[in-house]
Design a protein around this motif. Structure first.
Motif, PDB file in Angstrom:
ATOM      1  N   VAL A  89       0.926  -1.300  -0.070  1.00  0.00           N
ATOM      2  CA  VAL A  89      -0.231   0.025  -0.065  1.00  0.00           C
ATOM      3  C   VAL A  89       0.664   1.369   0.056  1.00  0.00           C
ATOM      4  O   VAL A  89       0.680   2.235  -0.842  1.00  0.00           O
ATOM      5  CB  VAL A  89      -0.967   0.175   1.064  1.00  0.00           C
ATOM      6  N   LEU A  90       1.864   1.527   0.972  1.00  0.00           N
ATOM      7  CA  LEU A  90       2.631   2.537   1.212  1.00  0.00           C
ATOM      8  C   LEU A  90       3.383   3.128  -0.346  1.00  0.00           C
ATOM      9  O   LEU A  90       3.365   4.128  -0.302  1.00  0.00           O
ATOM     10  CB  LEU A  90       3.543   2.633   2.288  1.00  0.00           C
ATOM     11  N   HIS A  91       3.780   2.090  -0.953  1.00  0.00           N
ATOM     12  CA  HIS A  91       4.411   2.466  -2.213  1.00  0.00           C
ATOM     13  C   HIS A  91       3.564   3.430  -3.127  1.00  0.00           C
ATOM     14  O   HIS A  91       4.084   3.963  -3.932  1.00  0.00           O
ATOM     15  CB  HIS A  91       5.101   1.184  -2.827  1.00  0.00           C
ATOM     16  N   ASN A  92       2.230   3.323  -2.903  1.00  0.00           N
ATOM     17  CA  ASN A  92       1.245   4.093  -3.834  1.00  0.00           C
ATOM     18  C   ASN A  92       1.198   5.495  -3.548  1.00  0.00           C
ATOM     19  O   ASN A  92       0.851   6.204  -4.244  1.00  0.00           O
ATOM     20  CB  ASN A  92      -0.200   3.383  -3.730  1.00  0.00           C
ATOM     21  N   ILE A  93       1.753   5.757  -2.207  1.00  0.00           N
ATOM     22  CA  ILE A  93       2.026   7.156  -1.842  1.00  0.00           C
ATOM     23  C   ILE A  93       3.318   7.722  -2.589  1.00  0.00           C
ATOM     24  O   ILE A  93       4.283   7.409  -1.981  1.00  0.00           O
ATOM     25  CB  ILE A  93       2.021   7.349  -0.439  1.00  0.00           C
ATOM     26  N   SER A  94       3.087   8.575  -3.653  1.00  0.00           N
ATOM     27  CA  SER A  94       4.449   9.090  -4.412  1.00  0.00           C
ATOM     28  C   SER A  94       5.144   9.927  -3.458  1.00  0.00           C
ATOM     29  O   SER A  94       6.505  10.079  -3.839  1.00  0.00           O
ATOM     30  CB  SER A  94       3.707   9.656  -5.632  1.00  0.00           C
ATOM     31  N   ASP A  95       4.562  10.607  -2.509  1.00  0.00           N
ATOM     32  CA  ASP A  95       5.531  11.632  -1.850  1.00  0.00           C
ATOM     33  C   ASP A  95       6.132  11.101  -0.664  1.00  0.00           C
ATOM     34  O   ASP A  95       5.553  10.623   0.109  1.00  0.00           O
ATOM     35  CB  ASP A  95       4.600  12.838  -1.453  1.00  0.00           C
ATOM     36  N   ALA A  96       7.189  11.264  -0.573  1.00  0.00           N
ATOM     37  CA  ALA A  96       7.961  10.661   0.541  1.00  0.00           C
ATOM     38  C   ALA A  96       7.688  11.098   2.073  1.00  0.00           C
ATOM     39  O   ALA A  96       7.553  10.461   2.997  1.00  0.00           O
ATOM     40  CB  ALA A  96       9.406  10.830   0.521  1.00  0.00           C
ATOM     41  N   GLY A  97       7.193  12.508   1.911  1.00  0.00           N
ATOM     42  CA  GLY A  97       6.640  13.048   3.177  1.00  0.00           C
ATOM     43  C   GLY A  97       5.553  12.669   3.626  1.00  0.00           C
ATOM     44  O   GLY A  97       5.054  12.273   4.984  1.00  0.00           O
ATOM     45  N   ALA A  98       4.609  12.161   2.608  1.00  0.00           N
ATOM     46  CA  ALA A  98       3.341  11.811   3.091  1.00  0.00           C
ATOM     47  C   ALA A  98       3.553  10.260   3.411  1.00  0.00           C
ATOM     48  O   ALA A  98       2.701   9.843   4.495  1.00  0.00           O
ATOM     49  CB  ALA A  98       2.550  11.494   1.701  1.00  0.00           C
ATOM     50  N   ARG A  99       4.546   9.420   2.768  1.00  0.00           N
ATOM     51  CA  ARG A  99       4.608   8.087   3.402  1.00  0.00           C
ATOM     52  C   ARG A  99       5.267   8.203   4.900  1.00  0.00           C
ATOM     53  O   ARG A  99       4.804   7.206   5.615  1.00  0.00           O
ATOM     54  CB  ARG A  99       5.751   7.515   2.527  1.00  0.00           C
ATOM     55  N   ARG A 100       5.942   9.035   5.101  1.00  0.00           N
ATOM     56  CA  ARG A 100       6.440   9.204   6.629  1.00  0.00           C
ATOM     57  C   ARG A 100       5.409   9.548   7.402  1.00  0.00           C
ATOM     58  O   ARG A 100       5.223   9.116   8.472  1.00  0.00           O
ATOM     59  CB  ARG A 100       7.642  10.469   6.671  1.00  0.00           C
ATOM     60  N   ALA A 101       4.251  10.506   6.851  1.00  0.00           N
ATOM     61  CA  ALA A 101       3.340  10.417   7.767  1.00  0.00           C
ATOM     62  C   ALA A 101       2.378   9.349   8.095  1.00  0.00           C
ATOM     63  O   ALA A 101       1.937   9.227   9.254  1.00  0.00           O
ATOM     64  CB  ALA A 101       2.328  11.812   6.871  1.00  0.00           C
ATOM     65  N   ALA A 102       2.318   8.601   7.107  1.00  0.00           N
ATOM     66  CA  ALA A 102       1.699   7.281   7.384  1.00  0.00           C
ATOM     67  C   ALA A 102       2.151   6.528   8.460  1.00  0.00           C
ATOM     68  O   ALA A 102       1.603   5.886   9.195  1.00  0.00           O
ATOM     69  CB  ALA A 102       1.129   6.611   5.924  1.00  0.00           C
ATOM     70  N   LEU A 103       3.630   6.525   8.289  1.00  0.00           N
ATOM     71  CA  LEU A 103       4.212   5.706   9.410  1.00  0.00           C
ATOM     72  C   LEU A 103       4.160   6.291  10.946  1.00  0.00           C
ATOM     73  O   LEU A 103       3.846   5.848  11.819  1.00  0.00           O
ATOM     74  CB  LEU A 103       5.696   5.604   8.802  1.00  0.00           C
ATOM     75  N   ASP A 104       4.147   7.783  10.659  1.00  0.00           N
ATOM     76  CA  ASP A 104       4.017   8.814  12.060  1.00  0.00           C
ATOM     77  C   ASP A 104       2.741   8.210  12.732  1.00  0.00           C
ATOM     78  O   ASP A 104       2.483   7.845  13.897  1.00  0.00           O
ATOM     79  CB  ASP A 104       4.310   9.890  11.802  1.00  0.00           C
ATOM     80  N   LYS A 105       1.697   8.100  11.817  1.00  0.00           N
ATOM     81  CA  LYS A 105       0.413   7.908  12.311  1.00  0.00           C
ATOM     82  C   LYS A 105       0.112   6.253  12.911  1.00  0.00           C
ATOM     83  O   LYS A 105      -0.488   6.208  13.647  1.00  0.00           O
ATOM     84  CB  LYS A 105      -0.695   8.301  11.246  1.00  0.00           C
ATOM     85  N   ALA A 106       0.809   5.605  11.989  1.00  0.00           N
ATOM     86  CA  ALA A 106       0.552   4.103  12.367  1.00  0.00           C
ATOM     87  C   ALA A 106       1.214   3.916  13.931  1.00  0.00           C
ATOM     88  O   ALA A 106       0.797   3.290  14.825  1.00  0.00           O
ATOM     89  CB  ALA A 106       1.417   3.434  11.455  1.00  0.00           C
ATOM     90  N   VAL A 107       2.426   4.586  14.341  1.00  0.00           N
ATOM     91  CA  VAL A 107       2.984   4.376  15.333  1.00  0.00           C
ATOM     92  C   VAL A 107       2.343   5.238  16.569  1.00  0.00           C
ATOM     93  O   VAL A 107       2.352   4.714  17.601  1.00  0.00           O
ATOM     94  CB  VAL A 107       4.342   5.157  15.387  1.00  0.00           C
ATOM     95  N   ARG A 108       1.540   6.305  16.182  1.00  0.00           N
ATOM     96  CA  ARG A 108       0.715   7.126  17.135  1.00  0.00           C
ATOM     97  C   ARG A 108      -0.415   6.360  17.572  1.00  0.00           C
ATOM     98  O   ARG A 108      -0.700   6.200  18.880  1.00  0.00           O
ATOM     99  CB  ARG A 108       0.025   8.310  16.417  1.00  0.00           C
ATOM    100  N   VAL A 109      -1.177   5.650  16.838  1.00  0.00           N
ATOM    101  CA  VAL A 109      -2.044   4.558  17.273  1.00  0.00           C
ATOM    102  C   VAL A 109      -1.644   3.316  17.912  1.00  0.00           C
ATOM    103  O   VAL A 109      -2.443   2.546  18.404  1.00  0.00           O
ATOM    104  CB  VAL A 109      -3.186   4.323  16.074  1.00  0.00           C
ATOM    105  N   LEU A 110      -0.401   3.097  17.824  1.00  0.00           N
ATOM    106  CA  LEU A 110       0.010   1.775  18.515  1.00  0.00           C
ATOM    107  C   LEU A 110       0.241   1.829  19.977  1.00  0.00           C
ATOM    108  O   LEU A 110       0.750   2.825  20.387  1.00  0.00           O
ATOM    109  CB  LEU A 110       1.519   1.428  17.642  1.00  0.00           C
ATOM    110  N   ARG A 111      -0.265   0.775  20.589  1.00  0.00           N
ATOM    111  CA  ARG A 111       0.019   0.719  22.087  1.00  0.00           C
ATOM    112  C   ARG A 111       1.240   0.193  22.538  1.00  0.00           C
ATOM    113  O   ARG A 111       2.181  -0.459  21.500  1.00  0.00           O
ATOM    114  CB  ARG A 111      -0.937  -0.256  22.683  1.00  0.00           C
ATOM    115  N   PRO A 112       1.902   0.915  23.677  1.00  0.00           N
ATOM    116  CA  PRO A 112       3.148   0.451  23.752  1.00  0.00           C
ATOM    117  C   PRO A 112       3.463  -0.989  23.963  1.00  0.00           C
ATOM    118  O   PRO A 112       2.430  -1.816  24.173  1.00  0.00           O
ATOM    119  CB  PRO A 112       3.200   0.925  25.617  1.00  0.00           C
ATOM    120  N   GLY A 113       4.280  -1.560  23.196  1.00  0.00           N
ATOM    121  CA  GLY A 113       4.807  -2.915  23.074  1.00  0.00           C
ATOM    122  C   GLY A 113       4.337  -3.523  21.900  1.00  0.00           C
ATOM    123  O   GLY A 113       4.298  -4.646  21.474  1.00  0.00           O
TER     124      GLY A 113
END
Length: 245
Positions: free
Chosen positions: A185-209
């Motif tokens: 999925v993530l490779h479909n996001i052409s902008d590197a900054g937007a890919r980083r944003a997706a990763l940032d949000k994934a980690v934000r919603v992740l519980r500790p551990g």
């Protein structure tokens, strides 16, 4: 990731799919049928050139055209195997090796018709599998209705939730998921900054551990490095073999 070997029954159950998950690809500009016609036409032309060259006595040309025809057929066959069979076999092993308790909340970024989402749901008899997508033409027949239908066919509809939304702006609370997954999925996001944003949000919603698992065709080193920057110091990168291209 827990490296405990999954049982054969678990793998068998995950690989056996009842739903219709379509074909992966970008069909926004040219439809799947149109692309199939183009693929067939290319193969037909290569075979015709090989036969014509052989009849004309140009054996070198015939061999070149024949080799190209075989290579093209193998390429297309490999692609179809990956999207229809291979990805399920790969993810079955990855998910079974997670050692899930069965009561987790798992988020699938770009869930599409549910190929990965519903495999996860099968491992969560007391949990929830949440899928989010913008439902673009990245698969044939992509849409929430197709995913819900597949969830019914797989017998996991009672533990699946679907959201329409952008993975770079997740509409979920902080620390609300035990696992975040994503497949091609993530490779479909052409902008590197937007890919980083997706990763940032994934980690934000992740519980500790919690754990993040991303399968993709490119940028995987970029993902690993960003996850480490975000505090997931055990982030690792590995190949998934020819079944995932």
């Amino acid at each position: 990731m827990d490296d405990t070997a999954p049982t054969s029954d678990t793998l068998r159950n995950l690989r056996h799919r009842r739903g219709d998950y379509g074909v992966d690809g970008d069909f926004a500009v040219v439809s799947a049928r149109g692309q199939a016609v183009i693929v067939a036409a290319i193969l037909f032309v290569l075979v015709a050139v090989a036969v014509g060259a052989a009849v004309a006595g140009s054996y070198a040309g015939a061999v070149v055209a024949a080799v190209l025809a075989v290579a093209w057929a193998l390429f297309v066959g490999s692609y179809l195997y990956t999207t229809l069979i291979g990805k399920f076999r790969v993810w079955a092993g990855v998910l079974a090796g997670l050692g899930l308790r069965g009561d987790e909340r798992v988020l699938d970024l770009g869930c599409g018709r549910g190929a990965l989402l519903l495999m996860v749901a099968a491992l969560l008899p007391r949990g929830r599998a949440v899928g989010i997508d913008v439902w673009r033409a990245d698969q044939t027949g992509n849409g929430p209705e197709a995913t819900r239908r597949n969830a019914e066919l797989e017998g996991v509809a009672d533990r699946v939730e679907l959201e329409t939304g952008d993975i770079t702006r997740l509409p979920f609370a902080d620390a609300s998921f035990d696992v975040v997954v994503s497949n091609l999925v993530l490779h479909n996001i052409s902008d590197a900054g937007a890919r980083r944003a997706a990763l940032d949000k994934a980690v934000r919603v992740l519980r500790p551990g919690g754990r993040v698992l991303i399968g993709d065709l490119m940028h995987t080193g970029e993902y690993r490095d960003r996850l480490r920057e975000l505090g997931l110091t055990d982030a690792r990168r590995r190949g998934l073999g020819p079944r995932m291209w």
